[in-house]
Design a protein around this motif. Structure first.
Motif, PDB file in Angstrom:
ATOM      1  N   LEU A 162       0.827  -1.198   0.000  1.00  0.00           N
ATOM      2  CA  LEU A 162       0.000   0.000   0.000  1.00  0.00           C
ATOM      3  C   LEU A 162       0.865   1.253   0.000  1.00  0.00           C
ATOM      4  N   VAL A 163       0.229   2.364  -0.377  1.00  0.00           N
ATOM      5  CA  VAL A 163       0.886   3.671  -0.280  1.00  0.00           C
ATOM      6  C   VAL A 163      -0.027   4.577   0.548  1.00  0.00           C
ATOM      7  N   ALA A 164       0.535   5.168   1.590  1.00  0.00           N
ATOM      8  CA  ALA A 164      -0.225   6.066   2.461  1.00  0.00           C
ATOM      9  C   ALA A 164       0.353   7.466   2.329  1.00  0.00           C
ATOM     10  N   GLN A 165      -0.386   8.436   2.841  1.00  0.00           N
ATOM     11  CA  GLN A 165       0.061   9.819   2.671  1.00  0.00           C
ATOM     12  C   GLN A 165      -0.163  10.649   3.926  1.00  0.00           C
ATOM     13  N   ILE A 166       0.835  11.449   4.263  1.00  0.00           N
ATOM     14  CA  ILE A 166       0.724  12.393   5.377  1.00  0.00           C
ATOM     15  C   ILE A 166       1.113  13.771   4.831  1.00  0.00           C
ATOM     16  N   GLY A 167       0.385  14.809   5.255  1.00  0.00           N
ATOM     17  CA  GLY A 167       0.655  16.162   4.755  1.00  0.00           C
ATOM     18  C   GLY A 167      -0.027  16.374   3.416  1.00  0.00           C
ATOM     19  N   SER A 168       0.242  17.561   2.808  1.00  0.00           N
ATOM     20  CA  SER A 168      -0.358  17.843   1.500  1.00  0.00           C
ATOM     21  C   SER A 168       0.447  18.905   0.775  1.00  0.00           C
ATOM     22  N   GLY A 169       0.237  18.979  -0.514  1.00  0.00           N
ATOM     23  CA  GLY A 169       0.902  20.001  -1.332  1.00  0.00           C
ATOM     24  C   GLY A 169       2.341  19.653  -1.656  1.00  0.00           C
ATOM     25  N   GLN A 170       3.017  20.634  -2.284  1.00  0.00           N
ATOM     26  CA  GLN A 170       4.411  20.452  -2.704  1.00  0.00           C
ATOM     27  C   GLN A 170       5.361  20.860  -1.580  1.00  0.00           C
ATOM     28  N   PRO A 171       6.577  20.362  -1.572  1.00  0.00           N
ATOM     29  CA  PRO A 171       7.091  19.250  -2.384  1.00  0.00           C
ATOM     30  C   PRO A 171       6.596  17.901  -1.879  1.00  0.00           C
ATOM     31  N   VAL A 172       6.833  16.865  -2.680  1.00  0.00           N
ATOM     32  CA  VAL A 172       6.390  15.515  -2.306  1.00  0.00           C
ATOM     33  C   VAL A 172       7.606  14.591  -2.234  1.00  0.00           C
TER      34      VAL A 172
END
Ligand SMILES: [Zn+2]
Ligand SMILES: [Zn+2]
Length: 382
Positions: free
Chosen positions: A55-65
């Protein structure tokens, strides 16, 4: 260490649970569910990828990534460690320490989520399936979920390095992997009448001995290359010369030109020696991961950043093993580190008696967390 003792105890429990319940490459269904549940409970978003496992999870938002990667699969090995949390899935073992990798990334996820307000950008957490079969990274990339990622980091635990020692080196840190499977077709005969056949065993012996000249006489002595024939089979009794023999093995290189040359010389030797012995060769060539190539600039940056919070940082010897983290690095500048997980002289990766220590977990969590912040800051300034 920046994690609390309570969090550390939790991670030890998680790691022991994962170690007890290993799953093979591409079959990490329960592992994926376990990871998903843990991350979802923390309020972390799981991205839609369509992947069956991993799986791929995400924390935070916007650039940079940026992306942090851990692999989650185990190996078809009967565990022989005698640990109280030995594999319950007999014949499958976390013998590459991917239990440590995923546990430390869960640890980092918890800390990063609690510090989400400080994150200026996006951190993607890759819990990657099927590393051992070298297809997981390709499948993650194919989902497009990493298209906006500007830098990626990962690590491999090293049971032959002292606990917590971090090794970062620029350029090649793990080898490119090629795999070969060769069928030698001769003509079978009575052992007493070899002149009536074409001996596949004699031809195969000559080929295998000749292959070592690739390293000895074609590659520069300054370059590291390994040619290993690891399996051969022919015949089944004492008085018959078999019509067929097979052998297989692997070539490890660190340089693109060496990789090309070794393959070319392999074909030359197998085909021409076969023809001299009057047999026919069929070669199957299986491309493994490319060299795990650490972006030089990023490596230097992370080496210096890591030294700010950790005493034991060094430049390690490259490993001749392969790693499909290399596949990400072909598209995204990245750094792959080693983190010591036992002691010099301990059984290495893929051994049935390999043991790794929980005590390396806090260092691995710091590696992810501190370097994630450092990378985001660096990218924001660019
Ligand atoms: Zn492995
Ligand atoms: Zn591994």
């Amino acid at each position: 260490m920046t994690i609390t003792s309570e969090h550390y105890d939790e991670l030890i429990k998680i790691r022991h649970y994962i170690h007890e319940n290993p799953e093979l490459s591409g079959q990490e269904f329960k592992t994926t569910q376990y990871l998903k549940d843990y991350l979802t409970d923390l309020g972390i978003q799981i991205l839609e990828t369509g992947l069956k496992t991993g799986l791929v999870a995400q924390i935070g938002s916007g650039q940079p990534v940026i992306a942090l990667r851990a692999d989650i699969d185990a190996l078809p090995i009967v565990e022989n460690t005698g640990l109280p949390f030995t594999s319950k899935n007999t014949g499958v073992m976390h013998a590459c320490g991917h239990d440590l990798h995923q546990t430390s990334l869960l640890g980092a996820a918890k800390i990063l989520k609690s510090r989400e307000h400080e994150i200026d950008g996006t951190i993607k957490l890759i819990f990657q399936h099927a590393e051992e079969s070298h297809i997981g990274a390709d499948e993650v990339l194919a989902t497009g979920v990493l298209a906006d990622v500007s830098a990626i980091i990962g690590y491999h635990n090293m049971p032959t390095l002292p606990v917590g020692q971090i090794g970062i080196r620029e350029k090649g840190i793990m080898a490119a992997v090629d795999q070969f499977y060769v069928t030698i077709k001769g003509v079978g005969s009575h052992a007493a009448y070899p002149q009536e056949g074409a001996d596949s065993i004699l031809a195969t012996s000559a080929i295998i001995a000749s292959l070592q000249q690739i390293v000895a006489r074609n590659i520069s002595p300054q370059h590291a290359v390994v040619v290993s024939v690891t399996h051969m089979t022919a015949g089944n009794t004492w008085n018959v010369l078999p019509d067929e023999a097979i052998f297989e093995g692997t070539i490890r290189t660190f340089d693109k030109d060496d990789r090309k040359l070794a393959k070319k010389r392999f074909y030359d030797i197998v085909e021409n020696v076969s023809s001299a012995y009057g047999v026919h060769a069929e070669i199957d060539w299986i491309l493994g991961p490319n060299v795990t190539y650490n972006d030089p600039e990023l490596s230097e940056f992370l080496f210096n950043e890591t030294r700010k919070w950790h005493d034991d940082v060094m430049v390690p010897e490259p490993s001749n093993a392969g790693e499909d983290f290399a596949t990400y690095q072909e598209q995204i500048p990245g750094v792959f580190a080693f983190i010591g997980s036992n002691a010099i002289g301990s059984p290495g990766l893929h051994f049935s008696d390999m043991t790794v220590k929980d005590e390396m977990l806090p260092v691995a969590v710091d590696y992810y967390v501190n370097n994630a912040f450092a990378l985001l800051e660096r990218l924001a300034q660019k």
